[in-house]
Design a protein around this motif. Sequence first.
Motif, PDB file in Angstrom:
ATOM      1  N   TRP A 152      16.971   8.588  10.044  1.00 42.91           N
ATOM      2  CA  TRP A 152      16.964   7.222   9.917  1.00 42.91           C
ATOM      3  C   TRP A 152      15.713   7.968   7.999  1.00 42.91           C
ATOM      4  CZ3 TRP A 152      16.289   1.950  11.663  1.00 42.91           C
ATOM      5  CH2 TRP A 152      17.489   1.536  13.086  1.00 42.91           C
ATOM      6  N   SER A 153      15.707   7.174   6.937  1.00 45.85           N
ATOM      7  CA  SER A 153      14.750   7.202   6.103  1.00 45.85           C
ATOM      8  C   SER A 153      14.208   6.238   5.460  1.00 45.85           C
ATOM      9  CB  SER A 153      15.946   8.191   4.947  1.00 45.85           C
ATOM     10  OG  SER A 153      14.844   8.123   4.148  1.00 45.85           O
ATOM     11  N   LYS A 154      12.860   6.212   4.872  1.00 44.90           N
ATOM     12  CA  LYS A 154      12.252   5.106   4.450  1.00 44.90           C
ATOM     13  C   LYS A 154      12.599   5.300   3.211  1.00 44.90           C
ATOM     14  CE  LYS A 154       8.376   5.228   8.138  1.00 44.90           C
ATOM     15  NZ  LYS A 154       7.002   5.259   8.380  1.00 44.90           N
ATOM     16  N   VAL A 155      12.526   4.685   2.531  1.00 43.15           N
ATOM     17  CA  VAL A 155      13.437   4.710   1.021  1.00 43.15           C
ATOM     18  C   VAL A 155      11.514   4.363   0.167  1.00 43.15           C
ATOM     19  CG1 VAL A 155      15.432   4.897   0.842  1.00 43.15           C
ATOM     20  CG2 VAL A 155      13.991   2.460   1.144  1.00 43.15           C
ATOM     21  N   SER A 156      10.445   4.490   0.565  1.00 37.70           N
ATOM     22  CA  SER A 156       9.627   4.024  -0.171  1.00 37.70           C
ATOM     23  C   SER A 156       8.493   4.818  -0.648  1.00 37.70           C
ATOM     24  CB  SER A 156       8.617   3.462   0.966  1.00 37.70           C
ATOM     25  OG  SER A 156       8.248   5.077   2.124  1.00 37.70           O
ATOM     26  N   CYS A 157       6.837   4.448  -1.395  1.00 36.40           N
ATOM     27  CA  CYS A 157       6.895   5.820  -1.587  1.00 36.40           C
ATOM     28  C   CYS A 157       6.943   6.056  -3.485  1.00 36.40           C
ATOM     29  CB  CYS A 157       6.213   6.489  -1.514  1.00 36.40           C
ATOM     30  SG  CYS A 157       5.095   6.716  -0.019  1.00 36.40           S
ATOM     31  N   PRO A 158       7.593   5.505  -4.428  1.00 37.00           N
ATOM     32  CA  PRO A 158       7.817   6.182  -5.377  1.00 37.00           C
ATOM     33  C   PRO A 158       7.229   5.858  -6.271  1.00 37.00           C
ATOM     34  CG  PRO A 158       7.767   3.380  -5.492  1.00 37.00           C
ATOM     35  CD  PRO A 158       8.230   3.425  -4.331  1.00 37.00           C
ATOM     36  N   GLU A 159       5.441   5.304  -6.402  1.00 37.53           N
ATOM     37  CA  GLU A 159       4.378   6.405  -6.762  1.00 37.53           C
ATOM     38  C   GLU A 159       3.988   6.622  -6.866  1.00 37.53           C
ATOM     39  OE1 GLU A 159       3.239   4.025  -3.511  1.00 37.53           O
ATOM     40  OE2 GLU A 159       4.944   3.565  -4.609  1.00 37.53           O
ATOM     41  N   ARG A 160       3.837   7.753  -5.379  1.00 40.98           N
ATOM     42  CA  ARG A 160       4.077   9.238  -5.468  1.00 40.98           C
ATOM     43  C   ARG A 160       5.050  10.189  -5.090  1.00 40.98           C
ATOM     44  NH1 ARG A 160       0.208   9.345  -1.587  1.00 40.98           N
ATOM     45  NH2 ARG A 160      -0.343   7.844   0.402  1.00 40.98           N
ATOM     46  N   LEU A 161       6.380   9.870  -5.997  1.00 37.98           N
ATOM     47  CA  LEU A 161       7.836  10.730  -6.899  1.00 37.98           C
ATOM     48  C   LEU A 161       7.880  10.466  -8.168  1.00 37.98           C
ATOM     49  CD1 LEU A 161       9.698   9.831  -3.756  1.00 37.98           C
ATOM     50  CD2 LEU A 161       8.852  11.856  -3.824  1.00 37.98           C
ATOM     51  N   LEU A 208      14.784   1.854   5.924  1.00 37.64           N
ATOM     52  CA  LEU A 208      13.112   1.338   5.973  1.00 37.64           C
ATOM     53  C   LEU A 208      12.788   1.197   4.739  1.00 37.64           C
ATOM     54  CD1 LEU A 208      12.199   2.617   9.116  1.00 37.64           C
ATOM     55  CD2 LEU A 208      13.295   0.426   9.266  1.00 37.64           C
ATOM     56  N   TRP A 209      11.597   0.784   4.391  1.00 32.46           N
ATOM     57  CA  TRP A 209      11.195   0.046   3.527  1.00 32.46           C
ATOM     58  C   TRP A 209       9.340  -0.104   3.384  1.00 32.46           C
ATOM     59  CZ3 TRP A 209       8.303  -3.251   0.693  1.00 32.46           C
ATOM     60  CH2 TRP A 209       7.355  -2.671  -0.328  1.00 32.46           C
ATOM     61  N   GLY A 210       8.552   0.464   3.152  1.00 32.65           N
ATOM     62  CA  GLY A 210       7.336   0.011   3.499  1.00 32.65           C
ATOM     63  C   GLY A 210       6.211   0.440   1.915  1.00 32.65           C
ATOM     64  N   THR A 211       5.142  -0.545   1.953  1.00 33.90           N
ATOM     65  CA  THR A 211       4.234  -0.328   0.632  1.00 33.90           C
ATOM     66  C   THR A 211       3.797   0.824   0.913  1.00 33.90           C
ATOM     67  OG1 THR A 211       2.306  -1.368   1.820  1.00 33.90           O
ATOM     68  CG2 THR A 211       3.879  -2.772   0.671  1.00 33.90           C
ATOM     69  N   ASP A 212       3.217   1.905   1.764  1.00 37.97           N
ATOM     70  CA  ASP A 212       2.238   2.508   2.339  1.00 37.97           C
ATOM     71  C   ASP A 212       0.974   2.121   1.493  1.00 37.97           C
ATOM     72  OD1 ASP A 212       1.621   5.001   2.418  1.00 37.97           O
ATOM     73  OD2 ASP A 212       1.110   5.981   0.313  1.00 37.97           O
ATOM     74  N   TRP A 213       0.522   0.890   1.420  1.00 33.77           N
ATOM     75  CA  TRP A 213      -0.588   0.588   1.578  1.00 33.77           C
ATOM     76  C   TRP A 213      -1.622   1.225   2.489  1.00 33.77           C
ATOM     77  CZ3 TRP A 213      -4.914  -1.795   4.253  1.00 33.77           C
ATOM     78  CH2 TRP A 213      -5.434  -2.068   3.664  1.00 33.77           C
ATOM     79  N   PRO A 214      -3.046   1.890   2.212  1.00 38.03           N
ATOM     80  CA  PRO A 214      -3.971   1.516   0.932  1.00 38.03           C
ATOM     81  C   PRO A 214      -3.561   3.129  -0.338  1.00 38.03           C
ATOM     82  CG  PRO A 214      -5.394   2.880   2.309  1.00 38.03           C
ATOM     83  CD  PRO A 214      -4.022   1.958   3.148  1.00 38.03           C
ATOM     84  N   HIS A 215      -2.481   3.098  -0.156  1.00 43.58           N
ATOM     85  CA  HIS A 215      -1.760   4.450  -0.711  1.00 43.58           C
ATOM     86  C   HIS A 215      -2.985   5.610  -1.093  1.00 43.58           C
ATOM     87  CE1 HIS A 215       0.575   1.356  -1.287  1.00 43.58           C
ATOM     88  NE2 HIS A 215      -0.152   0.899  -1.840  1.00 43.58           N
ATOM     89  N   PRO A 216      -2.918   6.433   0.246  1.00 36.67           N
ATOM     90  CA  PRO A 216      -3.972   7.346  -0.026  1.00 36.67           C
ATOM     91  C   PRO A 216      -3.268   8.231  -0.603  1.00 36.67           C
ATOM     92  CG  PRO A 216      -2.615   7.171   2.647  1.00 36.67           C
ATOM     93  CD  PRO A 216      -2.385   6.354   1.757  1.00 36.67           C
ATOM     94  N   ASN A 217      -4.702   9.698  -1.358  1.00 35.48           N
ATOM     95  CA  ASN A 217      -4.404  10.750  -1.909  1.00 35.48           C
ATOM     96  C   ASN A 217      -4.473  10.532  -3.286  1.00 35.48           C
ATOM     97  OD1 ASN A 217      -5.401  12.485  -0.066  1.00 35.48           O
ATOM     98  ND2 ASN A 217      -4.182  11.812   1.465  1.00 35.48           N
ATOM     99  N   LEU A 218      -3.810   9.326  -4.314  1.00 35.20           N
ATOM    100  CA  LEU A 218      -3.197   9.222  -5.104  1.00 35.20           C
ATOM    101  C   LEU A 218      -4.369   9.409  -5.958  1.00 35.20           C
ATOM    102  CD1 LEU A 218      -0.873   5.805  -4.770  1.00 35.20           C
ATOM    103  CD2 LEU A 218       0.251   8.519  -5.148  1.00 35.20           C
ATOM    104  N   LYS A 219      -3.726  10.736  -6.992  1.00 35.90           N
ATOM    105  CA  LYS A 219      -4.974  11.392  -7.744  1.00 35.90           C
ATOM    106  C   LYS A 219      -4.437  10.375  -9.325  1.00 35.90           C
ATOM    107  CE  LYS A 219      -5.665  13.931  -4.524  1.00 35.90           C
ATOM    108  NZ  LYS A 219      -6.260  13.953  -4.091  1.00 35.90           N
ATOM    109  N   ASP A 220      -3.317  10.328 -10.116  1.00 34.03           N
ATOM    110  CA  ASP A 220      -3.555   9.622 -10.812  1.00 34.03           C
ATOM    111  C   ASP A 220      -3.849   7.786 -11.595  1.00 34.03           C
ATOM    112  OD1 ASP A 220      -0.939   9.209  -9.983  1.00 34.03           O
ATOM    113  OD2 ASP A 220       0.729   9.687 -11.590  1.00 34.03           O
ATOM    114  N   HIS A 221      -2.835   7.481 -10.075  1.00 36.93           N
ATOM    115  CA  HIS A 221      -2.911   5.503 -10.833  1.00 36.93           C
ATOM    116  C   HIS A 221      -2.479   5.140  -9.012  1.00 36.93           C
ATOM    117  CE1 HIS A 221       1.524   5.376 -10.081  1.00 36.93           C
ATOM    118  NE2 HIS A 221       0.947   4.279  -9.466  1.00 36.93           N
TER     119      HIS A 221
END
Length: 318
Positions: free
Chosen positions: A216-225, A259-272
């Motif tokens: 299966w795959s999570k289609v989450s975290c566009p903010e990381r990609l 599957l889909w998820g928020t990834d809250w609280p979004h660890p280790n993001l650098k730009d936003h």
Amino acid sequence: MSRPTTGNFTKTPGWLDWYGAPTPPRFKVPPGSVDAHCHVFGPGWKFPYAPERKYTPCDATKEQLFKLRDRLGFERNVIVQATCHGADNSALVDALKTSGGKARGVATVKRAVTDQQLQELHDAGVRGVRFNFVKRLVDFTPKDELMEIASRIAPLGWHVVIYFEAEDLPELWDFFTSLPATVVVDHMGRPNVSKPVDGPEFDLFLKFMRENENVWSKVSCPERLSLTGPRALDGERDAYRDVVPFARKVVETFPDRVLWGTDWPHPNLKDHMPDDGLLVDFIPHIAPTSELQKKLLVDNPTRLYWPELAPGAASAGA
């Protein structure tokens, strides 16, 4: 507002804090929707961060997670053990036990875990283990140890979550395809979205799913990609548009294994730090029909994490 880390811990320099007032999403998720990838951090004074951690976050508690769940319109959560807590699943278990049955979990365990401890995790609501292959986040765990863990959790009906980067899939292919369980890939294997969606790198990931029906795959975290980022054009909530073709391809090709998820609280993001309301509005771009949205947000996570609630469960057990 800067958010604290309690318990005599100091946040990693430059750490981006999540914010507690996301804009209300325009997209209304269907009844029974599940945020299938999120975390809890601490609080550090109660659930200390692991000595071997590679980052120290701000606290992000179960109460704050459940508040976000309700604000975004979801009914349930799948909480994934955060690497900053190592294999101490205490914060995760505490959140599961106080969720009123509205949360399931994915734990991190080591070879030394006992059968009794695995059963206690199961009773708390854990339904999977996570194997992390992203070198900047964790130290390497020998594959024989991971395979032993996978074999031990199989009788419980758990699945294995794998986190890796696209360039490492060829090296990891044989190990992944030998795992004796359902395998869930975090964030589509982190594709490089500057490359073509029909190019060889992403096609290898699609082949991985196509040839292995347990994947299966999570289609989450566009903010990381994303390289285009969170900006929206012409007033439309179409952020992270460069990730859409990749996620939509997976959803439309494998509608029963996403599957889909928020990834809250979004660890280790650098730009936003992403707006969780904006992330919810990403969903209809990648799952454009109500049928696909229901599979992504309701049917698939229910079947994997709450099989007793899935359609036909009662008759199947009769």
